[in-house]
Design a protein around this motif. Structure first.
Motif, mmCIF file in Angstrom:
data_model
loop_
_atom_site.group_PDB
_atom_site.id
_atom_site.type_symbol
_atom_site.label_atom_id
_atom_site.label_comp_id
_atom_site.label_asym_id
_atom_site.label_seq_id
_atom_site.Cartn_x
_atom_site.Cartn_y
_atom_site.Cartn_z
ATOM 1 N N UNK A 162 0.841 -1.201 0.000
ATOM 2 C CA UNK A 162 0.000 0.000 0.000
ATOM 3 C C UNK A 162 0.872 1.244 0.000
ATOM 4 N N UNK A 163 0.259 2.333 -0.462
ATOM 5 C CA UNK A 163 0.944 3.623 -0.427
ATOM 6 C C UNK A 163 0.936 4.225 0.979
ATOM 7 N N UNK A 164 -0.171 4.012 1.689
ATOM 8 C CA UNK A 164 -0.321 4.584 3.029
ATOM 9 C C UNK A 164 -0.846 3.511 3.979
ATOM 10 N N UNK A 165 -0.576 3.717 5.267
ATOM 11 C CA UNK A 165 -1.046 2.804 6.298
ATOM 12 C C UNK A 165 -1.776 3.591 7.375
ATOM 13 N N UNK A 166 -2.910 3.054 7.817
ATOM 14 C CA UNK A 166 -3.606 3.592 8.983
ATOM 15 C C UNK A 166 -3.598 2.534 10.073
ATOM 16 N N UNK A 167 -3.049 2.882 11.228
ATOM 17 C CA UNK A 167 -3.055 2.007 12.388
ATOM 18 C C UNK A 167 -4.288 2.310 13.227
ATOM 19 N N UNK A 168 -5.179 1.349 13.332
ATOM 20 C CA UNK A 168 -6.381 1.491 14.156
ATOM 21 C C UNK A 168 -6.519 0.241 15.005
ATOM 22 N N UNK A 169 -5.404 -0.162 15.593
ATOM 23 C CA UNK A 169 -5.284 -1.455 16.260
ATOM 24 C C UNK A 169 -5.747 -1.442 17.708
ATOM 25 N N UNK A 212 3.601 8.880 5.839
ATOM 26 C CA UNK A 212 2.728 7.905 5.203
ATOM 27 C C UNK A 212 1.988 7.000 6.165
ATOM 28 N N UNK A 213 2.236 7.176 7.466
ATOM 29 C CA UNK A 213 1.582 6.337 8.484
ATOM 30 C C UNK A 213 0.687 7.213 9.351
#
Length: 301
Positions: free
Chosen positions: A104-111, A264-265
C-alpha cells in the motif's frame, strides 16, 4: 493473489478503522481492512454517547458499520492478523498471520489497546459490564447506586471528584496502604464517602454484574459498580517496527490530522488517546481517512 496492491491498508477494523475506510471508499480509494476480530469492548453490553445508536450493543453497531462500509466496491475486508510491516511512504508491505502479503501507499493504524487485568478473581469477567472505566460511557446506568473506585495513586482524588457527580454512595478502594495523602479528601462534600484500605480477594458477580467486593480478611461490601483505572498495552508492535513515536502515557503521537511521526503512516482510535468511546473513535477515523486522501492527492503534484 490478485488485487494485492492498495492505496491504503487499514490495520484494525473496529470503529476508527471502519470510519476511515468509509471516508476513503467515498473518495474512490482502493482500501484493504485487516482485522483480527478482538475488540476491547467485546464484553460491553451497551454503547452510549453515540447519536442514533444510544444503548445499542457495540457488536451490532460494528456489524452495521461493516455492512455499510463494504457496500463501497473499492473496499476489501480480511479477517486476519497483520504481523509484519516494512517499507516506506508510498511503498509499504504488510505480512499477515495467514502468510498473505499486501502492499500500500499509506497505512492507517487502528489497532487499539488491550487492558491489563489485575489478579482479582471476577474482575476480568465483569470488565465492561459492571467493572467499568468511564462514567460518560456507563455512569448514567449506575447513577445513585453503590459504587466503588479501585485506584491507589495520585489520580484517586480527581477520580473521586468525577464519579461523585453520578452517585453519593461512593467508596474508594485502595487495595492496600494508600500511596497518596488522604488529607485532600476532606474536600469531598459527601457524607457517605469513605476510603477502604483492606486488600481485595475477589469480586462476586452474576454474569458480570457485580454483587460484592470481598476482602482478604473475609469481610465484604455490597457493590453495584466498580470504576477502575488499569494499565494497558498496545495490541501490536507494528507501530514500534515502523518507528512511530509514543507519548509519555504510551499512546501513539499524532497531529491534528492523525499523522504519526512516520511519513505515510496515520493512526486513529484508542491507540492515540485515553478518551475511549465509539463516537470519538469514529470521528478520529473520519479525520484520518480524509487526511490520507488529501495526502494521496498531493503526492500527484
Amino acid at each position: 493473489m490478485e488485487n494485492d496492491n492498495f492505496d491504503v491498508i487499514i490495520i484494525g477494523g473496529s470503529f476508527a478503522g471502519l470510519s476511515a475506510a468509509m471516508a476513503l471508499g467515498r473518495a474512490i480509494r482502493k482500501v484493504l481492512i485487516i482485522d483480527a476480530g478482538k475488540p476491547c469492548n467485546e464484553q460491553t453490553p451497551h454503547s452510549h454517547n453515540f447519536l442514533t445508536q444510544d444503548g445499542e450493543t457495540p457488536a451490532a453497531i460494528s456489524a452495521l458499520a461493516r455492512k455499510q462500509v463494504l457496500a463501497y466496491p473499492t473496499i476489501r475486508f480480511e479477517n486476519d492478523l497483520a504481523v509484519e510491516v516494512s517499507g516506506k511512504n508510498n511503498d509499504f508491505t504488510i505480512l499477515t498471520a495467514q502468510k498473505n502479503q499486501y502492499s500500500a501507499k499509506k497505512i492507517l493504524l487502528a489497532t487499539g489497546v488491550k487492558d491489563i487485568m489485575p489478579n482479582i478473581p471476577g474482575f476480568t469477567e465483569s470488565w465492561g459490564i459492571s467493572v467499568i472505566h468511564c462514567p460518560y460511557c456507563h455512569g448514567y446506568e449506575y447513577k445513585n447506586q453503590n459504587t466503588g473506585i479501585l485506584v491507589n495513586n495520585e489520580m484517586a482524588f480527581e477520580f473521586v471528584k468525577l464519579i461523585d457527580n453520578w452517585t453519593q454512595k461512593l467508596t474508594l478502594f485502595t487495595n492496600g496502604k494508600p500511596t497518596f495523602d488522604k488529607a485532600i479528601f476532606k474536600k469531598i462534600v459527601n457524607p457517605d464517602f469513605k476510603i477502604v484500605e483492606k486488600e481485595i480477594s475477589e469480586l462476586i458477580h452474576d454474569g458480570g454484574y457485580l454483587k460484592k467486593v470481598v476482602f482478604k480478611d473475609g469481610s465484604f461490601q455490597e457493590m453495584d459498580a466498580l470504576y477502575a483505572k488499569i494499565p494497558f498495552a498496545q495490541h501490536t508492535d507494528l507501530p514500534v517496527k515502523l518507528g512511530c513515536i509514543f507519548d509519555d502515557m504510551g499512546y501513539l503521537k499524532v497531529d491534528d490530522f492523525k499523522k504519526t511521526s512516520v511519513q505515510g503512516v496515520y493512526a486513529a482510535g484508542d491507540i492515540i488517546t485515553p478518551f475511549r468511546s465509539v463516537a470519538m473513535a469514529t470521528a478520529a477515523g473520519t479525520m484520518a481517512g480524509a487526511s490520507i486522501n488529501k495526502e494521496l492527492i498531493e503526492d500527484k503534484y
